[in-house]
Design a protein around this motif. Structure first.
Motif, PDB file in Angstrom:
ATOM      1  N   THR A   1      -2.182   5.446  -7.655  1.00  0.00           N
ATOM      2  CA  THR A   1      -1.548   5.089  -6.398  1.00  0.00           C
ATOM      3  C   THR A   1      -0.954   3.697  -6.462  1.00  0.00           C
ATOM      4  N   LEU A   2      -1.563   2.873  -7.266  1.00  0.00           N
ATOM      5  CA  LEU A   2      -1.129   1.481  -7.331  1.00  0.00           C
ATOM      6  C   LEU A   2       0.328   1.389  -7.782  1.00  0.00           C
ATOM      7  N   VAL A   3       0.685   2.230  -8.728  1.00  0.00           N
ATOM      8  CA  VAL A   3       2.008   2.136  -9.332  1.00  0.00           C
ATOM      9  C   VAL A   3       3.062   2.828  -8.480  1.00  0.00           C
ATOM     10  N   ALA A   4       2.653   3.906  -7.801  1.00  0.00           N
ATOM     11  CA  ALA A   4       3.634   4.800  -7.173  1.00  0.00           C
ATOM     12  C   ALA A   4       4.615   4.063  -6.272  1.00  0.00           C
ATOM     13  N   GLY A   5       4.095   3.247  -5.356  1.00  0.00           N
ATOM     14  CA  GLY A   5       4.973   2.567  -4.408  1.00  0.00           C
ATOM     15  C   GLY A   5       5.974   1.682  -5.113  1.00  0.00           C
TER      16      GLY A   5
ATOM     17  N   LEU B   1      -0.091   9.947   8.443  1.00  0.00           N
ATOM     18  CA  LEU B   1       0.377   8.566   8.388  1.00  0.00           C
ATOM     19  C   LEU B   1       0.937   8.095   9.728  1.00  0.00           C
ATOM     20  N   LEU B   2       1.170   9.022  10.632  1.00  0.00           N
ATOM     21  CA  LEU B   2       1.569   8.606  11.976  1.00  0.00           C
ATOM     22  C   LEU B   2       0.478   7.753  12.596  1.00  0.00           C
ATOM     23  N   GLN B   3      -0.711   7.881  12.059  1.00  0.00           N
ATOM     24  CA  GLN B   3      -1.837   7.128  12.586  1.00  0.00           C
ATOM     25  C   GLN B   3      -1.967   5.748  11.941  1.00  0.00           C
ATOM     26  N   SER B   4      -1.036   5.423  11.101  1.00  0.00           N
ATOM     27  CA  SER B   4      -1.145   4.137  10.407  1.00  0.00           C
ATOM     28  C   SER B   4      -1.046   2.983  11.384  1.00  0.00           C
TER      29      SER B   4
ATOM     30  N   VAL C   1      -1.526   5.515  -1.115  1.00  0.00           N
ATOM     31  CA  VAL C   1      -0.672   4.417  -1.570  1.00  0.00           C
ATOM     32  C   VAL C   1      -0.753   3.286  -0.538  1.00  0.00           C
ATOM     33  N   GLU C   2      -0.573   2.050  -1.007  1.00  0.00           N
ATOM     34  CA  GLU C   2      -0.612   0.960  -0.029  1.00  0.00           C
ATOM     35  C   GLU C   2       0.578   1.077   0.929  1.00  0.00           C
ATOM     36  N   GLU C   3       0.417   0.494   2.113  1.00  0.00           N
ATOM     37  CA  GLU C   3       1.317   0.811   3.209  1.00  0.00           C
ATOM     38  C   GLU C   3       2.790   0.530   2.926  1.00  0.00           C
ATOM     39  N   TRP C   4       3.057  -0.541   2.203  1.00  0.00           N
ATOM     40  CA  TRP C   4       4.470  -0.871   1.961  1.00  0.00           C
ATOM     41  C   TRP C   4       5.094   0.160   1.047  1.00  0.00           C
ATOM     42  N   GLY C   5       4.308   0.585   0.072  1.00  0.00           N
ATOM     43  CA  GLY C   5       4.799   1.629  -0.812  1.00  0.00           C
ATOM     44  C   GLY C   5       5.058   2.918  -0.046  1.00  0.00           C
TER      45      GLY C   5
END
Lengths: 1081, 418
Positions: free
Chosen positions: A152-156, A272-275, A187-191
């Motif tokens: 997940t770290l790389v994906a974004g 993710l709408l709940q983010s 994935v982290e939010e910005w990604g």
């Protein structure tokens, strides 16, 4: 201090330097002293030195090179974090010389053990790309590799790099699509934001429109479909076909089956709408808005309303997007109406946006509550907001007929308000409202006439004067009096008011010359010596026009017609109306202008591309960056290969680069070739599918020819149906085989085999579909609306021949326009004459409106005759060609039940009383498309039957040619620069490189006229024609009269550049597409 | 993505700039100043300003404009959200986010910004990770640093970024293990002239302060989870379990964080805890206006309404006021025309009132707008929606933590139109 041995002193010095940088002061002369400390042991000093380096390395490239070796050492450090930070700084130093070193470092890091380092590598890619775009191809390779990464770290980060470097390479996503969907939530939010935006675009190219059935049922009238469908003609064509395919299938099958991958995306993004991150929520919201079936879009409303609690900047952006959504999907936000109520503490810009949303949400049921709210807003202290509220009331009044009178009364009451701005604004709005039904409200006009004494705001005064002039017949007594007062104060008025005074005088002179003759003369005399040239010109013009002199030409006869023609009421529209062609949530949408680097949201494809491309992922991603170390090593080796050969070929690598590459290249093995093999394989399969498509097209053609025999025999039809069933079965089996290949980790050869099977069966299915689609239903349709609606979509546009040469050249039509109008006037009164007048139009593209099978023998074709529609200049003339193929006579052909988008108008063709069997007839109707490509829907009625039909114009038909000289053209073009200019590069088709064809194709695509220019041989034979002739074309949009300027600049080898300048950007963009298509085919 | 960042104070000075790609001249801010001039109020500056080559996206917090320079298409919310995150981080580090605080800690700020963005793309925004990278300055630490010359940069590079729970740092140790949760609900309401509710809704948050050793795994369950209509979570909350069982299950970050924010479904009628009786009139022709305001508690379930603060923007025509509060103090600013009345606690036996006259500009006609009244209040130990936490369990660690829950109701945007 920097030279000191003590770290603390160094640190102190660095801190001061950084503080200088932060304040924007120049610290570049310290560069040599600072660079020395790059190898310092103290972490904080080191960090600050990095900060300094990144800031100033660009300015002092030579000295910056001194630090490179430190980073290269860092890249080899056993600690992953040091490796990462070394790479980060190395890639941030913007020194062109080290591009090869950076490339090497990125490639190495991309196959690092640590995901953190790989992430940093992904970040470094866009940096290198911006430094040296030449490296694109190599970088794409790296991106491709990183996209396959499972962490997940790389994906974004890698998707971010993908978006910046090669957003057009959507094919790289296929294999990783499912993985990305599944990883998304972790994935982290910005990604997440970046991935979701990218996937929206991806899905738009890969899946079918889930709303296709609904929009069909709604007669294609629900904005969205028609909008996207009308982007360009070809597309429309395809869209039609798609619809046709869909409906043909729909007749038997369940409506629409969503691709499981499409469903996967929707399902995985929903949580993710709940983010807590507003950007993520917005990204999901736009994804749903653009991709989800209508029924499911509603879920985003709640989340968006929640964002309204956030900071005002967030509110601002969210409200903008909500405003766009409410135009399309009003129902979605209706339950949250109250959340948009305005508080007195909101900033003005938020208030205005909320008002916009409220206005969009207004309908018959809630209008009373909304109006009550508006009433309180009018009392607000914020005057800008009050003005906006009045506008909003005006819009509610135009949209909802029931409350028009209430609103009008309310606004009239506001006229007695003490605040002048409020009064002025209401006057302007009242003027617009009155224009819709002036007869009823002469007392209001009287009341307003009285206001001229008090109101000082020029716009309001001008509005009142215009009203009085326009409807002077309703207030015969007051009007001259007003003019008298105005004449007195003429010299002190604003320009806009002066113009209206002249107008008023002219109009009064025409209707009531006895009383106002002298006054008018007086006003005109005053205007003659005005400082403003507009006013002087206007006065001169009007004097010539209305005051009868011996010289006065033919025009003065028509003066009354000119001035007192019935003017169409203005349409009060939301400024957010056309924004939805931008991807929601994007910067471009917010600004309503294309921002740099904006990726257009593609249209839905006409048929789903082969879904099996995404299957490959399974085997591709199995050898992953897991603990398996042997795998790891193999991968590392793999990477070296492309790099090594590249760097040797391109630039002499520095010493260190050499030494590094040595270490890797020693153990190169077959694994590299493995990758390339699998890559080429997938390419092959893609190619396969492409060729398939081509095949299909061929098939289609042959089918078309086969069509007629097919129609005849019903027995054949039934057999075809059987076939179709069979096809469906094969599809099911196909999906089974798909899932199999998903689950089991089969060997490569096996799965690829099954794949090819898949695609084969797929192709079969398509064939069947096409077969089904080309067969129009023979049975008479029952009179169910639903069914009928389905039928229309069966009417296909691909029947017409692409006529190669329209003989009516635009210039020609321009010159003869007056003649034609006269003739047309005749033709309207007498339909028998029509065929003769319309003769040239037979060469124009004609479209089918009603197929003879569907129409039970009645066949209707239409074409855009490209001649001015005489009863109303704002309308596009549509020539209809009726053919009665039935055995019985058709009686009283006419149209009914016209359904239009707001603002559009239709002038119906005169009823055709009798169309005997076997005969043909022609009629002309006018449609005001309001400069949009929205379809006009209506019913075509005979005595016995009704057919739902719709006419949708290609954008090129929405304009009429105007004649400009080259200089005029250039001048106008100069005024339409910037956002109004769209430029595209293209390569001309081999068959269309000479002047004649280019002109012909452009004018065929759009109703424009050629601008004669210096390069034109006829005009200036002595001047040797330049090597790269420039072709210019000009026209105006029919409704608003905005200029449309087209320039084609040709270069060597068929390269060319197309420029379109148009005030209306939507029209411009669509036109570019159309002309591009016309020139490249 | 984000190219550069400029911080601009209220007087229009750029006091900090940071560039992540090539340097953008600070003259780009001129466009911002232009827009600022056009907007009358500071909060009316449009958040997105297009300029010929760049786009400026700004947020206003603590009277400082954070202006980000963008060069190409990027979701504007992405930038706005990030800027707010930057401000939150500063606040977290320095306690306040003022110009002075930023100037004093300019090096830390620079280091923070460097870590938060790489090439304009957010890298580490989680405060737990940042705090490991760069230790927040405290008085004690500054003193130690000056004496020993040690640094406030983490000696060891953080590992949190690499772990599966990026929001929690590893190796946390406390002697007292405690976990506190504050359930805070805010009522947003618009009450019309006659006292009836036009719109009212309840928004709530659960803020947590968790100081637990090791890697605890917590679950929090509610008595009445159905009340929650729309929720947004801290990334640590496992969404699946919430969907299935309506239980909050999470590994908490260390320290303070917002666990959950929610919206109470709109079907439930909202109990409005206070009522306002008002009588504000201006008479035509006279230069006097009457002002009469009385507050009273309503539906508070026996809890006291505290720290009540009434504020109202009076019409421009009002010159001064001569009012008499039955309790608390009131102030009127003749320049901004803002009336504030600090009431304190409402005593149900003796309702607080504010009565008196307003003097108007002589000769001016009576203002045709009536002021709206904004009310702030607090009610302790009660969540107005009735939400109740059922229990909190901890797994994964052996010790027994101390747990605490606090409820509070506040006024959000509570307006009474007159």
């Amino acid at each position: 201090m920097l030279d000191s041995n003590k770290d603390s002193l160094k640190l102190e010095a660095m801190k001061r330097i950084v503080a200088m940088i932060a304040r924007g002061k120049n610290a570049s002369d310290l560069f040599p002293a600072v660079v020395k400390n790059v190898a310092c042991k103290n972490i904080e000093v080191k960090k600050l030195v990095y900060v300094y380096l990144v800031r100033y390395a660009e300015e002092q490239q030579d000295l910056a090179l001194l630090s490179i070796s430190t980073f290269q050492r860092g890249l080899k450090d056993p600690n992953q974090l040091i490796r990462a930070s070394a790479l980060r700084v190395l890639s941030s130093i913007r020194v062109t010389i080290i591009v090869p070193i950076m490339m090497l470092a990125i490639k190495e890091a991309a196959s690092d053990m640590s995901p953190y380092v790989r992430k940093t590598a992904a970040h470094a890619i866009p940096k290198l790309y911006s430094l040296d775009p030449e490296q694109k191809d190599q970088l794409i390779e790296v991106i491709e590799k990183l996209l396959a990464d499972k962490t997940t770290l790389v994906a974004g980060s890698v998707v971010m790099a993908f978006e910046e470097v090669c957003p057009e390479r959507i094919d790289l996503i296929h294999k990783n699509y499912r993985k990305l969907c599944n990883l998304l939530i972790d994935v982290e939010e910005w990604g997440q934001v970046v991935i979701i935006n990218m996937l929206t675009r991806y899905a738009r190219t890969q899946f079918l429109n889930p709303n296709i059935n609904e929009s069909l049922l709604e007669e294609g009238g629900s904005g969205e479909k028609t909008f996207y469908g009308s982007d360009d003609e070809e597309d429309e064509d395809e869209e039609e076909k798609e619809k046709k395919a869909e409906t043909a299938a729909m007749a038997k099958r369940k409506p629409y089956v969503m691709d499981p991958d499409h469903r996967l995306l929707l399902r995985n993004t929903k949580p993710l709408l709940q983010s807590r991150n507003a950007a993520v929520v917005m990204a999901v919201a736009q994804l749903y808005f653009h991709l989800a079936p209508k029924a499911e879009v509603g879920v985003i409303a709640k989340a968006l309303v929640r964002l309204l609690r956030s900071h005002s900047e967030v509110q601002y952006v969210v409200l903008q997007n909500v405003a766009t959504m409410t135009i399309k999907r009003r129902g979605m936000f209706e339950p949250y109406l109250k959340s948009f109520y305005i508080r007195s503490t909101d900033p003005t810009q938020i208030k205005v946006l909320k008002l916009e949303v409220l206005t969009n949400l207004a309908n018959e049921t809630n209008i009373s509550t909304i109006l009550r709210e508006f009433q309180t807003y009018i009392k607000s202290m914020d005057k800008d907001f009050v003005a906006a509220t009045i506008q909003a009331i005006g819009r509610c009044a135009t949209n909802i007929g029931e409350v028009r009178d209430t609103c009008l009364n309310g606004l009239v009451q506001l006229l007695s308000n003490r605040d002048e701005l409020v009064v002025a604004e209401s006057v302007v709005v009242i003027k617009k409202l009155l224009q819709m039904q002036p007869e009823k409200h002469s007392d209001i006009i009287k009341h307003m006439a009285k206001l001229t004494d008090n109101i000082q705001v020029p716009m309001a005064r001008a509005s009142i004067l215009w009203l009085i002039g326009e409807y002077c017949e309703h207030v015969p007594k007051i009007a001259p009096d007003v003019l008298r007062k105005m004449a007195k104060s003429f010299t002190n008025e604003e320009d806009i008011v002066k113009l209206q005074i002249i107008n008023l005088a002219a109009k009064l002179y025409l209707t009531n010359s006895k009383q106002t003759k002298l006054l008018t003369q007086y006003v005109l005399n005053l205007a003659k010596y005005d400082q403003n040239y507009d006013i002087r010109d206007r006065a001169r013009f009007i004097r010539q026009l209305i005051v009868p002199t011996e010289k006065s030409g033919a025009l003065s006869k028509y003066a009354k017609k000119l001035f007192l023609a019935l003017k169409p009421a203005p349409v009060l529209e939301s400024p957010f109306k056309d924004r939805d062609h931008f991807q929601l949530g994007s910067l471009s949408h917010l600004l309503n202008a294309k921002a740099g680097g904006y990726q257009e949201l593609p249209d839905w494809p006409e048929a789903a591309p082969d879904p099996s491309v995404r299957n490959v992922e399974v085997k591709e991603s199995v050898p992953e960056w897991t603990k398996c170390s042997s795998r790891e090593k193999r991968k590392e080796k793999k990477v070296e290969k492309p790099f090594y050969s590249d760097s040797e070929g391109e630039s002499g690598p520095t010493e260190s680069a050499d030494s590094e590459s040595d270490s890797g290249s020693g153990s190169e093995s077959a694994s590299g070739s493995e990758v390339s093999a699998s890559g080429s394989e997938s390419e092959e399969s893609e190619e396969g599918s492409e060729s398939e498509e081509e095949e299909q097209k061929d098939k289609k053609k042959t089918k078309k020819e086969l069509k007629k025999p097919v129609q005849e025999s019903e027995s054949e039809q039934s057999s075809e149906e059987e076939e179709r069933k069979h096809a469906r079965k094969s599809k099911i089996s196909k999906s089974e085989s798909e899932s199999e290949s998903d689950e089991e980790d089969e060997s490569e050869s096996e799965s690829s085999e099954s794949e090819s099977e898949d695609s084969e069966s797929e192709a079969e299915v398509k064939k069947k579909k096409k077969a089904a689609e080309s067969k129009p239903p023979c049975k008479p349709v029952k009179k169910e609306n639903k069914k009928e609606k389905k039928e229309i979509s069966l009417l296909d546009l691909d029947d017409f021949d692409p006529t190669p040469s329209p003989q009516v050249t635009p210039v020609n039509s321009f010159l003869s326009s007056s003649l034609v109008t006269d003739l047309e006037g005749l033709s309207l009164s007498d339909s028998v004459l029509a065929p003769a007048t319309m003769a040239p139009s037979s060469a124009l593209k004609s479209y089918e409106l009603l197929h003879r099978i569907t129409g039970e023998g009645l066949q209707v074709e239409f074409c855009f005759s490209r001649q001015p529609f005489s009863p109303d200049a704002n309308m596009v003339a549509v020539q209809m060609h009726f053919t009665n193929n039935a055995s019985a006579d058709a009686k009283s052909l006419h149209m009914e039940d016209v359904k239009l988008q707001s603002g559009m108008r239709v002038r119906e063709f005169p009823e055709i009383e009798l169309l005997p069997a076997g005969e043909t007839a022609t009629a002309v109707m006018g449609i005001d498309f309001c400069d949009s490509t929205q379809a006009a829907n209506f019913q075509l009625c005979t005595q016995t039957r009704k057919f739902f039909v719709s006419i949708q114009p290609p954008v090129g038909e929405l304009m009429r040619p105007v004649f400009l000289t080259e200089n005029e053209f250039k001048k106008e073009q100069g005024q339409l620069m910037g956002m109004n200019e769209i430029t595209e590069k293209l390569t001309l088709d081999a068959t269309c490189r000479n002047e004649h064809t280019i002109v012909q194709r452009v004018t065929a695509a759009a109703n424009l006229s050629r601008v004669p220019c210096g390069s034109d041989k006829e005009c200036s034979p002595p001047v040797p024609p330049p090597d790269h002739p420039v072709y210019r074309f000009a026209g105006r949009t029919v409704t608003s009269g905005s200029l449309v300027l087209v320039t084609v600049v040709t270069r060597e080898e068929g390269a060319a550049q197309l420029t379109v300048n148009c005030e209306k950007m939507v029209i411009g963009t669509m036109l570019v597409k159309d002309i591009l298509l016309a020139l490249t085919q | 993505m984000i190219h550069s960042l400029f911080l601009i104070n209220a007087s229009g000075d750029i006091f900090l700039e940071k560039h992540w790609k090539s340097v953008v001249s600070r003259s780009v801010c001129d466009y911002f100043f232009e827009a600022q001039e056009r907007a009358t109020e500071p909060e009316n500056v449009p958040p997105v300003i297009p300029t010929p080559h760049h786009y400026l996206i700004s947020v206003l917090r603590h009277r400082i404009y954070f202006v980000a320079v963008i060069q190409s298409e990027v979701p504007p919310l992405f930038v706005i959200e990030f800027l707010h995150r930057v401000v939150d981080t500063f606040q977290d580090y320095f306690g306040v986010c003022t110009e002075a605080a930023i100037k004093d800690n300019v090096v830390v700020v620079y280091e923070l910004l460097e870590e938060m963005l790489d090439n304009g793309f957010p890298l580490a925004t989680e405060s737990n990770i940042l705090k490991e990278l760069i230790k927040p300055p405290t008085i004690l630490r500054t003193m130690v640093n000056t004496i020993t010359g040690s640094t406030n940069v983490g000696e060891q590079l953080p590992t949190g970024q690499l772990s599966v729970v990026p929001w929690r740092r590893t190796g946390v140790k406390y002697t007292n293990n405690e976990a506190y949760f504050d359930v805070v609900e805010e009522i947003d309401a618009i009450i019309d002239k006659s006292g009836s509710t036009i719109t009212a809704e309840i928004q709530g948050v659960i803020d947590a302060c968790v100081k637990l050793t090791g890697m605890p795994d917590l679950t929090l369950s509610f008595m009445n989870p159905r009340l929650l209509d729309d929720v947004s979570f801290h990334p640590c909350v496992r969404f699946k379990r919430w969907e299935a069982e309506r239980i909050l299950s999470f590994i908490p970050p260390d320290g303070n964080f917002r666990l959950l924010s929610y919206h109470v479904s709109s079907q439930n009628l909202v109990a409005i805890p206070v009522y306002v009786k008002h009588n504000i009139t201006f008479r035509e022709g006279s230069s006097q206006g009457r002002f009469d305001l009385t507050l009273g508690p309503k539906q508070t379930m026996g809890k006291a309404v505290e720290s009540v603060l009434v504020s109202s923007q009076l019409p421009r025509g009002v010159l001064n006021t001569n009012l008499n509060p039955s309790q608390g103090t009131y102030t009127f600013d003749p320049v901004t025309k803002l009336l504030t009345w600090d009431v304190g606690k409402i005593n149900p036996q003796k309702l607080p009132s504010l009565k008196g006259t307003m003097s108007l500009q002589a000769g001016a006609s009576k203002p045709d707008e009536n002021p709206t009244i904004n009310i702030q209040f607090k009610i302790q130990q009660m969540a107005i929606s009735g939400l109740k936490v059922n229990r909190l369990d901890m797994y994964g660690e052996k010790y027994k933590p101390f747990k605490g829950i606090k409820y509070m109701t506040k006024a959000g945007k509570f307006q009474v139109r007159t």
